[in-house]
Design a protein around this motif. Sequence first.
Motif, mmCIF file in Angstrom:
data_model
loop_
_atom_site.group_PDB
_atom_site.id
_atom_site.type_symbol
_atom_site.label_atom_id
_atom_site.label_comp_id
_atom_site.label_asym_id
_atom_site.label_seq_id
_atom_site.Cartn_x
_atom_site.Cartn_y
_atom_site.Cartn_z
ATOM 1 N N THR A 23 -30.130 45.549 11.524
ATOM 2 C CA THR A 23 -31.182 46.558 11.695
ATOM 3 C C THR A 23 -32.056 46.562 10.451
ATOM 4 O OG1 THR A 23 -29.685 47.909 13.016
ATOM 5 C CG2 THR A 23 -31.644 49.008 12.131
ATOM 6 N N VAL A 24 -33.375 46.533 10.633
ATOM 7 C CA VAL A 24 -34.310 46.509 9.506
ATOM 8 C C VAL A 24 -35.330 47.638 9.687
ATOM 9 C CG1 VAL A 24 -35.865 45.075 8.110
ATOM 10 C CG2 VAL A 24 -34.066 43.986 9.474
ATOM 11 N N GLN A 25 -35.480 48.463 8.649
ATOM 12 C CA GLN A 25 -36.520 49.505 8.664
ATOM 13 C C GLN A 25 -37.816 48.869 8.175
ATOM 14 O OE1 GLN A 25 -35.556 52.458 9.777
ATOM 15 N NE2 GLN A 25 -33.397 51.811 9.820
ATOM 16 N N LEU A 26 -38.940 49.155 8.827
ATOM 17 C CA LEU A 26 -40.212 48.609 8.345
ATOM 18 C C LEU A 26 -40.527 49.184 6.957
ATOM 19 C CD1 LEU A 26 -42.479 48.449 11.512
ATOM 20 C CD2 LEU A 26 -41.328 46.590 10.287
ATOM 21 N N TYR A 27 -39.999 50.349 6.662
ATOM 22 C CA TYR A 27 -40.204 50.936 5.329
ATOM 23 C C TYR A 27 -39.411 50.116 4.310
ATOM 24 C CZ TYR A 27 -40.073 54.223 1.446
ATOM 25 O OH TYR A 27 -40.172 54.784 0.202
ATOM 26 N N GLY A 28 -40.118 49.402 3.466
ATOM 27 C CA GLY A 28 -39.468 48.576 2.457
ATOM 28 C C GLY A 28 -38.892 47.284 3.010
ATOM 29 N N ALA A 29 -39.084 47.034 4.322
ATOM 30 C CA ALA A 29 -38.420 45.901 5.017
ATOM 31 C C ALA A 29 -36.933 45.943 4.642
ATOM 32 C CB ALA A 29 -39.043 44.567 4.615
ATOM 33 N N THR A 30 -36.388 47.170 4.676
ATOM 34 C CA THR A 30 -35.017 47.400 4.184
ATOM 35 C C THR A 30 -34.003 47.168 5.301
ATOM 36 O OG1 THR A 30 -35.968 49.178 2.828
ATOM 37 C CG2 THR A 30 -33.556 49.018 2.929
ATOM 38 N N VAL A 31 -33.128 46.169 5.081
ATOM 39 C CA VAL A 31 -32.001 45.995 6.012
ATOM 40 C C VAL A 31 -31.093 47.213 5.815
ATOM 41 C CG1 VAL A 31 -29.997 44.584 6.615
ATOM 42 C CG2 VAL A 31 -32.116 43.476 5.857
ATOM 43 N N THR A 32 -30.799 47.936 6.880
ATOM 44 C CA THR A 32 -29.938 49.123 6.727
ATOM 45 C C THR A 32 -28.605 48.951 7.445
ATOM 46 O OG1 THR A 32 -31.168 50.077 8.576
ATOM 47 C CG2 THR A 32 -31.746 50.848 6.369
ATOM 48 N N SER A 33 -28.484 47.897 8.254
ATOM 49 C CA SER A 33 -27.191 47.668 8.918
ATOM 50 C C SER A 33 -27.034 46.188 9.220
ATOM 51 C CB SER A 33 -27.100 48.468 10.232
ATOM 52 O OG SER A 33 -25.949 48.055 10.957
ATOM 53 N N TRP A 34 -25.823 45.706 8.985
ATOM 54 C CA TRP A 34 -25.456 44.328 9.370
ATOM 55 C C TRP A 34 -24.024 44.428 9.880
ATOM 56 C CZ3 TRP A 34 -23.283 40.412 5.345
ATOM 57 C CH2 TRP A 34 -22.808 39.268 6.017
ATOM 58 N N LYS A 35 -23.875 44.206 11.201
ATOM 59 C CA LYS A 35 -22.542 44.359 11.791
ATOM 60 C C LYS A 35 -22.000 43.014 12.239
ATOM 61 C CE LYS A 35 -22.554 49.162 13.345
ATOM 62 N NZ LYS A 35 -23.624 49.847 14.107
ATOM 63 N N SER A 36 -20.740 42.752 11.945
ATOM 64 C CA SER A 36 -20.093 41.600 12.562
ATOM 65 C C SER A 36 -18.670 42.034 12.909
ATOM 66 C CB SER A 36 -20.122 40.378 11.664
ATOM 67 O OG SER A 36 -19.179 40.475 10.637
ATOM 68 N N ASN A 37 -18.152 41.533 13.991
ATOM 69 C CA ASN A 37 -16.858 42.001 14.537
ATOM 70 C C ASN A 37 -16.866 43.519 14.647
ATOM 71 O OD1 ASN A 37 -16.161 39.352 14.404
ATOM 72 N ND2 ASN A 37 -15.100 39.543 12.443
ATOM 73 N N GLY A 38 -18.039 44.071 15.005
ATOM 74 C CA GLY A 38 -18.125 45.512 15.228
ATOM 75 C C GLY A 38 -18.012 46.311 13.950
ATOM 76 N N GLN A 39 -17.948 45.626 12.789
ATOM 77 C CA GLN A 39 -17.786 46.375 11.531
ATOM 78 C C GLN A 39 -19.065 46.302 10.696
ATOM 79 O OE1 GLN A 39 -14.260 46.125 9.251
ATOM 80 N NE2 GLN A 39 -13.103 45.072 10.876
ATOM 81 N N GLU A 40 -19.410 47.453 10.092
ATOM 82 C CA GLU A 40 -20.585 47.529 9.220
ATOM 83 C C GLU A 40 -20.281 46.815 7.899
ATOM 84 O OE1 GLU A 40 -23.888 48.792 9.694
ATOM 85 O OE2 GLU A 40 -23.812 47.460 7.920
ATOM 86 N N GLN A 41 -21.131 45.844 7.526
ATOM 87 C CA GLN A 41 -20.886 45.060 6.304
ATOM 88 C C GLN A 41 -21.592 45.649 5.094
ATOM 89 O OE1 GLN A 41 -18.775 42.348 6.692
ATOM 90 N NE2 GLN A 41 -18.646 43.185 8.767
ATOM 91 N N LEU A 42 -22.589 46.512 5.360
ATOM 92 C CA LEU A 42 -23.377 47.047 4.241
ATOM 93 C C LEU A 42 -23.067 48.531 4.057
ATOM 94 C CD1 LEU A 42 -26.819 45.370 5.095
ATOM 95 C CD2 LEU A 42 -25.091 44.581 3.452
ATOM 96 N N PHE A 43 -23.255 49.008 2.816
ATOM 97 C CA PHE A 43 -23.087 50.434 2.529
ATOM 98 C C PHE A 43 -24.428 51.131 2.653
ATOM 99 C CE2 PHE A 43 -21.667 54.285 0.590
ATOM 100 C CZ PHE A 43 -22.718 54.718 -0.210
ATOM 101 N N LEU A 44 -24.447 52.247 3.377
ATOM 102 C CA LEU A 44 -25.661 53.067 3.453
ATOM 103 C C LEU A 44 -25.249 54.502 3.152
ATOM 104 C CD1 LEU A 44 -28.732 53.160 4.200
ATOM 105 C CD2 LEU A 44 -28.013 53.711 6.547
ATOM 106 N N SER A 45 -25.844 55.072 2.106
ATOM 107 C CA SER A 45 -25.505 56.450 1.736
ATOM 108 C C SER A 45 -25.800 57.395 2.900
ATOM 109 C CB SER A 45 -26.368 56.867 0.529
ATOM 110 O OG SER A 45 -26.328 58.283 0.378
ATOM 111 N N GLU A 46 -24.900 58.356 3.080
ATOM 112 C CA GLU A 46 -25.105 59.363 4.138
ATOM 113 C C GLU A 46 -26.359 60.188 3.849
ATOM 114 O OE1 GLU A 46 -20.379 60.247 5.130
ATOM 115 O OE2 GLU A 46 -21.618 61.790 4.175
ATOM 116 N N LYS A 47 -26.757 60.215 2.555
ATOM 117 C CA LYS A 47 -27.919 61.042 2.202
ATOM 118 C C LYS A 47 -29.178 60.191 1.981
ATOM 119 C CE LYS A 47 -24.961 64.435 -0.171
ATOM 120 N NZ LYS A 47 -24.632 64.971 -1.528
ATOM 121 N N ALA A 48 -29.116 58.939 2.429
ATOM 122 C CA ALA A 48 -30.287 58.069 2.241
ATOM 123 C C ALA A 48 -31.497 58.671 2.960
ATOM 124 C CB ALA A 48 -29.992 56.689 2.803
ATOM 125 N N HIS A 49 -32.671 58.595 2.324
ATOM 126 C CA HIS A 49 -33.910 59.039 2.975
ATOM 127 C C HIS A 49 -34.371 57.916 3.896
ATOM 128 C CE1 HIS A 49 -35.116 62.301 -0.138
ATOM 129 N NE2 HIS A 49 -33.847 61.967 -0.319
#
Length: 303
Positions: A23-49
């Motif tokens: 998943t990529v947000q157009l804001y900052g072209a920021t990848v916010t999620s990368w899943k493989s085997n159903g598991q999230e590989q990246l950390f995203l703060s719960e309080k991220a704007h």
Amino acid sequence: PQPTVSIKDHTIEASLPTGQSVTVQLYGATVTSWKSNGQEQLFLSEKAHLDGSKPIRGGIPLVFPVFGAPPKNHATSALPQHGFARNSHWEFLGKSSSESMERDHGQGDLAVKLDFGLSHTMLSKEFRKTWPYEFGLVYSVTLTKDALETTLQVRNEGKQNFDFQVLMHTYLNVEDISNIRIKGLESKTYVDKTRNATSHTEASPALSITQETDRVYQDLDPTVPVVVASAADDKPVFSITREAFNDVVVWNPWIEKAKGMADFGPDEAYKNMICVEAGSVSTWQTLEAGDSWEGGQSVKSRI
Ligand code: TA6
């Protein structure tokens, strides 16, 4: 079956028939999620704007044209920390999927590539004023069965040379920071930003993270993987190789700094992330008028 790509207002999602997704947000072209085997590989703060009000705390923020606090008396001096790429609105340029033949089965190994663009004409007036160069960026995010690749192409479309730094500020998701070790850094020189930016040589073949860590490892061989390995069985969890990026930053805010960041949550989440950031930051790349430059990383996940 083909990869699927869906575009929802400011978010692009792609997935492979083998189950991986990005998943990529157009804001900052920021990848916010990368899943493989159903598991999230990246950390995203719960309080991220996620509303464009400030750079996203997590995923893979893109650092350009300056890493860290800009130097004084420099073309980047008036830019915010880590430059403007991660807090500008990019455009989605399109997707392409490819089939690379696998050696043994002869069945196509699918990959889907998403391209994003940012040019000087799209910058805010304020950023254009503070960094008045004519440039074009094309950021490619490629999802394959076992890896996520991010590559940035920088083009100088003006008549003046400009200097830049670039880094992929990758927040990796780990189950428990005390159960991982970072390998591939032994005998490398690093600048330790927790010790007045003094220079040191890495003695450990497997670095453990037991306190605030903020180090810029320099002059690495980009083809030698930096590995986040399990302390239990020494097996790689993540393995990062690079193109044209000779530096790798290792950062964990630890307890106090985690508490001190309003958009870092929950506070204990420093235990579930490690930033291993590939880039070209210890010197300045000079891009001549009309020239272009490309650099990137490939993050393989065992999970
Ligand atoms: O990742 C290295 C670093 O430069 C740290 O010094 C810390 O400042 C981190 O980036 C986060 O920066 P940010 O501007 O996203 O809060």
